[in-house]
Design a protein around this motif. Structure first.
Motif, PDB file in Angstrom:
ATOM      1  N   ILE A   1     -41.806 -20.464  30.940  1.00 40.46           N
ATOM      2  CA  ILE A   1     -40.747 -19.717  30.262  1.00 40.46           C
ATOM      3  C   ILE A   1     -40.784 -19.982  28.768  1.00 40.46           C
ATOM      4  O   ILE A   1     -41.058 -21.100  28.329  1.00 40.46           O
ATOM      5  CB  ILE A   1     -39.356 -20.093  30.824  1.00 40.46           C
ATOM      6  N   ILE A   2     -40.546 -18.918  27.990  1.00 40.69           N
ATOM      7  CA  ILE A   2     -40.301 -19.025  26.550  1.00 40.69           C
ATOM      8  C   ILE A   2     -38.918 -18.442  26.309  1.00 40.69           C
ATOM      9  O   ILE A   2     -38.666 -17.284  26.628  1.00 40.69           O
ATOM     10  CB  ILE A   2     -41.346 -18.244  25.729  1.00 40.69           C
ATOM     11  N   ASN A   3     -37.997 -19.260  25.784  1.00 44.15           N
ATOM     12  CA  ASN A   3     -36.612 -18.827  25.606  1.00 44.15           C
ATOM     13  C   ASN A   3     -36.284 -18.735  24.119  1.00 44.15           C
ATOM     14  O   ASN A   3     -36.210 -19.746  23.429  1.00 44.15           O
ATOM     15  CB  ASN A   3     -35.661 -19.804  26.301  1.00 44.15           C
ATOM     16  N   LEU A   4     -36.097 -17.497  23.639  1.00 44.23           N
ATOM     17  CA  LEU A   4     -35.736 -17.236  22.249  1.00 44.23           C
ATOM     18  C   LEU A   4     -34.371 -16.565  22.178  1.00 44.23           C
ATOM     19  O   LEU A   4     -34.082 -15.814  21.261  1.00 44.23           O
ATOM     20  CB  LEU A   4     -36.791 -16.347  21.584  1.00 44.23           C
ATOM     21  N   TYR A   5     -33.520 -16.852  23.158  1.00 44.63           N
ATOM     22  CA  TYR A   5     -32.203 -16.216  23.254  1.00 44.63           C
ATOM     23  C   TYR A   5     -31.348 -16.523  22.028  1.00 44.63           C
ATOM     24  O   TYR A   5     -31.349 -17.632  21.506  1.00 44.63           O
ATOM     25  CB  TYR A   5     -31.507 -16.705  24.529  1.00 44.63           C
ATOM     26  N   ASN A   6     -30.584 -15.503  21.611  1.00 38.05           N
ATOM     27  CA  ASN A   6     -29.603 -15.644  20.533  1.00 38.05           C
ATOM     28  C   ASN A   6     -30.243 -16.122  19.236  1.00 38.05           C
ATOM     29  O   ASN A   6     -29.784 -17.059  18.599  1.00 38.05           O
ATOM     30  CB  ASN A   6     -28.481 -16.604  20.956  1.00 38.05           C
ATOM     31  N   HIS A   7     -31.281 -15.394  18.741  1.00 34.41           N
ATOM     32  CA  HIS A   7     -31.898 -15.690  17.457  1.00 34.41           C
ATOM     33  C   HIS A   7     -31.903 -14.453  16.562  1.00 34.41           C
ATOM     34  O   HIS A   7     -32.531 -14.549  15.511  1.00 34.41           O
ATOM     35  CB  HIS A   7     -33.339 -16.151  17.665  1.00 34.41           C
ATOM     36  N   LEU A   8     -31.139 -13.118  16.562  1.00 29.62           N
ATOM     37  CA  LEU A   8     -31.259 -11.964  15.681  1.00 29.62           C
ATOM     38  C   LEU A   8     -32.698 -11.611  15.443  1.00 29.62           C
ATOM     39  O   LEU A   8     -33.108 -11.295  14.360  1.00 29.62           O
ATOM     40  CB  LEU A   8     -30.554 -12.213  14.358  1.00 29.62           C
ATOM     41  N   LEU A   9     -33.541 -11.790  16.457  1.00 27.56           N
ATOM     42  CA  LEU A   9     -34.888 -11.153  16.413  1.00 27.56           C
ATOM     43  C   LEU A   9     -34.697  -9.667  16.141  1.00 27.56           C
ATOM     44  O   LEU A   9     -33.762  -9.057  16.627  1.00 27.56           O
ATOM     45  CB  LEU A   9     -35.635 -11.327  17.735  1.00 27.56           C
ATOM     46  N   GLU A  10     -35.725  -9.024  15.470  1.00 26.13           N
ATOM     47  CA  GLU A  10     -35.580  -7.616  15.152  1.00 26.13           C
ATOM     48  C   GLU A  10     -36.942  -6.932  15.174  1.00 26.13           C
ATOM     49  O   GLU A  10     -37.987  -7.566  15.140  1.00 26.13           O
ATOM     50  CB  GLU A  10     -34.933  -7.440  13.777  1.00 26.13           C
ATOM     51  N   GLY A  11     -36.873  -5.599  15.254  1.00 34.32           N
ATOM     52  CA  GLY A  11     -38.095  -4.807  15.229  1.00 34.32           C
ATOM     53  C   GLY A  11     -38.482  -4.324  16.612  1.00 34.32           C
ATOM     54  O   GLY A  11     -37.781  -4.538  17.608  1.00 34.32           O
ATOM     55  N   GLN A  12     -39.619  -3.654  16.677  1.00 33.07           N
ATOM     56  CA  GLN A  12     -40.089  -3.057  17.915  1.00 33.07           C
ATOM     57  C   GLN A  12     -40.702  -4.108  18.831  1.00 33.07           C
ATOM     58  O   GLN A  12     -41.458  -4.970  18.401  1.00 33.07           O
ATOM     59  CB  GLN A  12     -41.116  -1.969  17.621  1.00 33.07           C
ATOM     60  N   ILE A  13     -40.380  -4.022  20.112  1.00 31.86           N
ATOM     61  CA  ILE A  13     -40.976  -4.909  21.108  1.00 31.86           C
ATOM     62  C   ILE A  13     -42.435  -4.495  21.291  1.00 31.86           C
ATOM     63  O   ILE A  13     -42.731  -3.314  21.502  1.00 31.86           O
ATOM     64  CB  ILE A  13     -40.220  -4.811  22.440  1.00 31.86           C
ATOM     65  N   PRO A  14     -43.391  -5.419  21.190  1.00 31.24           N
ATOM     66  CA  PRO A  14     -44.802  -5.063  21.350  1.00 31.24           C
ATOM     67  C   PRO A  14     -45.060  -4.388  22.687  1.00 31.24           C
ATOM     68  O   PRO A  14     -44.550  -4.813  23.723  1.00 31.24           O
ATOM     69  CB  PRO A  14     -45.515  -6.421  21.268  1.00 31.24           C
TER      70      PRO A  14
END
Length: 415
Positions: A313-326
């Motif tokens: 698992i890679i958990n990047l929850y709740n970080h305002l990531l932005e842009g298009q999902i690859p």
């Protein structure tokens, strides 16, 4: 002349009789997983030949008797999962041969006594799920070459994580400090623990940049930094050819990291790419038997009691990531809930479209411009609502016409 007494996994209730002290030849006494209650009798200190004492998973209450310190040949002491209260006795300096000390899941309070640092043979120090306060003793470094498992999670420990705990030759495999009030930075002396397989410092007050130097640990499988105050970019300058070669779990959720995602890491996570990389002999692996962690999955905290060799698992929850999902075969299989907490993401598989000119989120939605589609509110609930409303309206209309009540309805609506 009785030397071993095993009463585990029964339904024995009541108190331990004081006459237990008459069994002076006992070397092993295990009463775990019963319904025993009351105080641990002081007479148990008469069992001076005792090497193993197990009383876990009962209803014992009261203080731990100081007289336990008189059991000088004791090697294992299991008192976890009871209702013991008060401080941990500071009488451990007599038990130099103690290997396992399990006092977790009780109501113990006060500070961790420095006398624990005298247990130079200690491999497991299980103190989690108590009400322990104060700082982690600086003298814990005395145990670094023997200690393998160190769960101190779910207490009220504060202050810094002492760098002296992780000296050269450190033998630690698992460190769990989750759910305390620790602050400061993560000590770089952790690189001395080359056998480290899991570190969990989640839900503390650690303020630091991403510890890039941890990528050199060859056996690290679980790396949890969640719910802290880490900031800056995740990827720093490094010349490590194969970073985090065994990593299976990376949880950096609920921090304030910025910048681009570390694609260099994602390309070299061999432990996630090929599960065979993580194969170990689980039957004899003390780390696998002791590991438990809380992960935020789809917005909910879930307890994972055992780490499977195939779990990644890679958990990047709740970080305002932005842009298009690859657009890839892997990322396209996850639903909206897998991207929660990052409202700036757009594109398939989300229902939010991206602006093609700059690949930034657009509020224009598929087939409809309503803001209800934002943040994963898809078309299915809307169609269902319209359909139900239409059917109810038809039935109401038929009823009104059948009973010849249109004038009554108009009067009711328009007065």
């Amino acid at each position: 002349m009785l030397q071993q007494l095993d009463l585990t996994n029964n339904k024995i209730s009541g108190n331990i009789p004081n006459e237990i002290g008459a069994l002076t030849k006992l070397q092993s006494l295990d009463m775990s997983v019963n319904n025993l209650s009351g105080n641990i009798p002081k007479e148990i200190s008469a069992l001076t030949n005792l090497q193993a004492l197990g009383m876990s998973s009962n209803d014992f209450s009261g203080y731990m008797p100081r007289e336990i310190g008189n059991l000088t040949v004791l090697q294992t002491l299991y008192l976890s999962t009871n209702k013991l209260s008060g401080p941990i006795p500071s009488t451990f300096w007599h038990q130099s041969g103690l290997v396992d000390l399990a006092l977790g899941s009780n109501n113990l309070s006060g500070e961790i006594p420095p006398s624990i640092c005298n247990l130079r043979s200690l491999q497991v120090l299980y103190l989690s799920d108590n009400n322990l306060e104060g700082s982690i003793p600086d003298c814990m470094g005395n145990l670094s070459t023997s200690l393998v498992i160190l769960p101190l999670n779910e207490n009220k420990l504060s202050g810094l994580i002492p760098s002296s705990t992780f000296t050269k030759g450190c033998s630690l495999q698992s460190i769990n400090l989750d759910g305390n009030k620790l602050e400061g930075t993560l000590p770089q002396t952790l690189v001395n623990c080359q056998d480290l397989q899991a570190i969990n410092i989640g839900d503390n007050e650690i303020r630091d940049v991403f510890p890039v130097w941890m990528e050199t640990l060859p056996l690290l499988r679980i790396y949890i930094l969640r719910l802290n105050k880490f900031d800056g970019a995740i990827l720093g300058s490094s010349n490590t050819e194969n970073p985090f070669p065994k990593l299976q779990v990376l949880d950096v959720s609920h921090n304030v990291f910025v910048g681009s995602l570390p694609d260099r890491y994602f390309k070299h996570f061999r432990g996630m790419i090929d599960s065979k990389e993580n194969y170990t002999d689980d039957e004899e692996n003390l780390f696998v038997e002791s590991i438990s962690l809380i992960l935020t999955l789809k917005g909910l905290d879930q307890l994972l009691e055992r780490l499977l060799t195939t779990f990644t698992i890679i958990n990047l929850y709740n970080h305002l990531l932005e842009g298009q999902i690859p657009q890839s075969n892997q990322l396209s299989t996850f639903g909206n809930e897998s991207y929660m907490g990052n409202a700036g993401l757009c594109g398939f598989p989300l229902t939010r479209k991206c602006d093609r000119s700059d690949e930034k989120p657009s509020l224009q939605q598929e087939d409809d411009g309503e803001s209800g589609f934002v943040n994963g509110f898809g078309w299915q609930p809307v169609v269902l609502g319209y359909g139900c409303g239409f059917i109810i309206g038809v039935f109401m209309g038929c009823g009104i016409i059948h009973y010849e009540r249109p004038r009554w309805l108009l009067k009711f609506i328009f007065g």
